[in-house]
Design a protein around this motif. Structure first.
Motif, PDB file in Angstrom:
ATOM      1  N   THR A  51       0.829  -1.210   0.000  1.00  0.00           N
ATOM      2  CA  THR A  51       0.000   0.000   0.000  1.00  0.00           C
ATOM      3  C   THR A  51       0.856   1.249   0.000  1.00  0.00           C
ATOM      4  O   THR A  51       2.078   1.188  -0.013  1.00  0.00           O
ATOM      5  N   CYS A  52       0.178   2.400  -0.009  1.00  0.00           N
ATOM      6  CA  CYS A  52       0.845   3.704  -0.070  1.00  0.00           C
ATOM      7  C   CYS A  52       1.440   4.067   1.294  1.00  0.00           C
ATOM      8  O   CYS A  52       1.037   3.530   2.331  1.00  0.00           O
ATOM      9  N   ALA A  53       2.376   5.000   1.279  1.00  0.00           N
ATOM     10  CA  ALA A  53       3.003   5.459   2.524  1.00  0.00           C
ATOM     11  C   ALA A  53       2.148   6.504   3.252  1.00  0.00           C
ATOM     12  O   ALA A  53       2.481   6.902   4.368  1.00  0.00           O
ATOM     13  N   ASP A  54       1.043   6.915   2.653  1.00  0.00           N
ATOM     14  CA  ASP A  54       0.176   7.956   3.221  1.00  0.00           C
ATOM     15  C   ASP A  54      -0.169   7.652   4.684  1.00  0.00           C
ATOM     16  O   ASP A  54      -0.589   6.541   5.009  1.00  0.00           O
ATOM     17  N   SER A  55      -0.006   8.664   5.545  1.00  0.00           N
ATOM     18  CA  SER A  55      -0.195   8.456   6.989  1.00  0.00           C
ATOM     19  C   SER A  55      -1.640   8.139   7.368  1.00  0.00           C
ATOM     20  O   SER A  55      -1.921   7.694   8.470  1.00  0.00           O
ATOM     21  N   ALA A  76       5.131   5.058  -1.593  1.00  0.00           N
ATOM     22  CA  ALA A  76       4.203   6.080  -2.086  1.00  0.00           C
ATOM     23  C   ALA A  76       3.588   5.627  -3.409  1.00  0.00           C
ATOM     24  O   ALA A  76       4.305   5.203  -4.327  1.00  0.00           O
ATOM     25  N   GLY A  77       2.279   5.663  -3.484  1.00  0.00           N
ATOM     26  CA  GLY A  77       1.572   5.267  -4.699  1.00  0.00           C
ATOM     27  C   GLY A  77       1.482   3.753  -4.889  1.00  0.00           C
ATOM     28  O   GLY A  77       1.167   3.279  -5.983  1.00  0.00           O
ATOM     29  N   ASN A  78       1.743   2.994  -3.805  1.00  0.00           N
ATOM     30  CA  ASN A  78       1.712   1.509  -3.864  1.00  0.00           C
ATOM     31  C   ASN A  78       2.312   0.948  -5.157  1.00  0.00           C
ATOM     32  O   ASN A  78       1.745   0.091  -5.824  1.00  0.00           O
ATOM     33  N   GLY A 104      -4.790   0.643  -2.920  1.00  0.00           N
ATOM     34  CA  GLY A 104      -4.714   2.060  -3.247  1.00  0.00           C
ATOM     35  C   GLY A 104      -5.646   2.821  -2.318  1.00  0.00           C
ATOM     36  O   GLY A 104      -6.334   2.232  -1.489  1.00  0.00           O
ATOM     37  N   HIS A 105      -5.690   4.132  -2.467  1.00  0.00           N
ATOM     38  CA  HIS A 105      -6.610   4.893  -1.610  1.00  0.00           C
ATOM     39  C   HIS A 105      -7.042   6.182  -2.292  1.00  0.00           C
ATOM     40  O   HIS A 105      -6.338   6.703  -3.170  1.00  0.00           O
ATOM     41  N   SER A 106      -8.193   6.681  -1.869  1.00  0.00           N
ATOM     42  CA  SER A 106      -8.714   7.923  -2.448  1.00  0.00           C
ATOM     43  C   SER A 106      -7.769   9.076  -2.114  1.00  0.00           C
ATOM     44  O   SER A 106      -7.035   9.033  -1.127  1.00  0.00           O
ATOM     45  N   LYS A 107      -7.797  10.091  -2.945  1.00  0.00           N
ATOM     46  CA  LYS A 107      -6.989  11.305  -2.763  1.00  0.00           C
ATOM     47  C   LYS A 107      -5.494  11.014  -2.633  1.00  0.00           C
ATOM     48  O   LYS A 107      -4.790  11.655  -1.857  1.00  0.00           O
ATOM     49  N   CYS A 108      -5.027   9.995  -3.352  1.00  0.00           N
ATOM     50  CA  CYS A 108      -3.607   9.621  -3.264  1.00  0.00           C
ATOM     51  C   CYS A 108      -2.738  10.732  -3.869  1.00  0.00           C
ATOM     52  O   CYS A 108      -2.851  11.062  -5.046  1.00  0.00           O
ATOM     53  N   GLY A 109      -1.882  11.293  -3.046  1.00  0.00           N
ATOM     54  CA  GLY A 109      -1.013  12.382  -3.498  1.00  0.00           C
ATOM     55  C   GLY A 109      -0.036  11.950  -4.577  1.00  0.00           C
ATOM     56  O   GLY A 109       0.314  12.738  -5.457  1.00  0.00           O
ATOM     57  N   ALA A 110       0.402  10.698  -4.506  1.00  0.00           N
ATOM     58  CA  ALA A 110       1.370  10.210  -5.495  1.00  0.00           C
ATOM     59  C   ALA A 110       0.723  10.119  -6.878  1.00  0.00           C
ATOM     60  O   ALA A 110       1.309  10.527  -7.884  1.00  0.00           O
ATOM     61  N   VAL A 111      -0.504   9.589  -6.917  1.00  0.00           N
ATOM     62  CA  VAL A 111      -1.207   9.469  -8.202  1.00  0.00           C
ATOM     63  C   VAL A 111      -1.573  10.862  -8.715  1.00  0.00           C
ATOM     64  O   VAL A 111      -1.389  11.169  -9.907  1.00  0.00           O
TER      65      VAL A 111
HETATM   66 ZN   LIG Z   1      -1.121   7.642  -1.606  1.00  0.00          ZN
END
Ligand SMILES: [Zn+2]
Length: 192
Positions: A51-55, A76-78, A104-111
């Motif tokens: 998964t993403c590194a998003d906190s 980041a960005g899985n 993945g996740h909504s509002k992903c900054g990497a994507v």
């Molecule tokens: Zn993300």
């Protein structure tokens, strides 16, 4: 337990989390003995998560799981980097993990960053290269949501195309790969 039940188990844990009633932390004595048991007897997580590194996206919290239950790789960005795939190969070979969830996740900054990236050929920093990799997948998408779904399913497919260990386990039926997206607002995970 059959692999389909692995997903059902994750989703029922997610339902508890989404409703604000996670219960994976037990009373303190049980937590201490769990930790001791894992340290002494070793780990045997049935599920690996890329998964993403998003906190805001913590797999143990989201799936209502405790120490020793999830083998987690976060980039980041899985993105299914070589290091991520190597880690998952270890989970499959050595730990006999039954399922890999690419989350993945909504509002992903990497994507979002990759879709905003005007010059995907720019490779000055490690971050440029990471976003460039994602941009190569989501470049033609019309919305961030579409990009997030596509980036997630792409990483899931890449696990099989880039790893014979993972592909063989899927072919033998001992491993299932699941693509899913976590919604930051609802707290819910859905397969994509
Ligand atoms: Zn993300």
């Amino acid at each position: 337990m059959a692999t389909t039940n692995v997903w059902e188990d994750l989703i029922s844990g997610n339902a508890l989390f989404a409703s604000g009633k996670p219960n994976f932390i037990q009373e303190s004595n049980a937590e201490v003995s769990r930790r001791e048991k894992l340290a002494t007897e070793g780990q045997q997580p049935r599920v690996a998560v890329l998964t993403c590194a998003d906190s805001r996206v913590s797999p143990e919290l989201i799936f209502n799981k405790n120490l020793g239950e999830l083998f987690v790789i976060r980039v980041a960005g899985n993105v299914a980097t070589s290091e991520a795939i190597g880690s998952l190969e270890y989970a499959v070979m050595a730990l006999k993990t039954e399922a890999i969830v690419v989350l993945g996740h909504s509002k992903c900054g990497a994507v979002t960053g990759a879709m905003d990236c005007k010059d995907s050929a720019k490779k000055e920093t490690a971050l440029d290269r990471l976003l460039g990799d994602i941009a190569g997948v989501v470049g033609t998408c019309n919305s961030v949501e579409e990009g997030i779904n596509k980036n997630t399913t792409h990483s899931a497919r890449q696990l099989e195309t880039d790893s014979t260990i993972i592909k063989d386990a899927v072919d033998k039926g001992t491993l299932k790969i699941i693509s899913a997206v976590y919604d930051l607002h609802s707290g819910k995970v859905q397969q994509v």
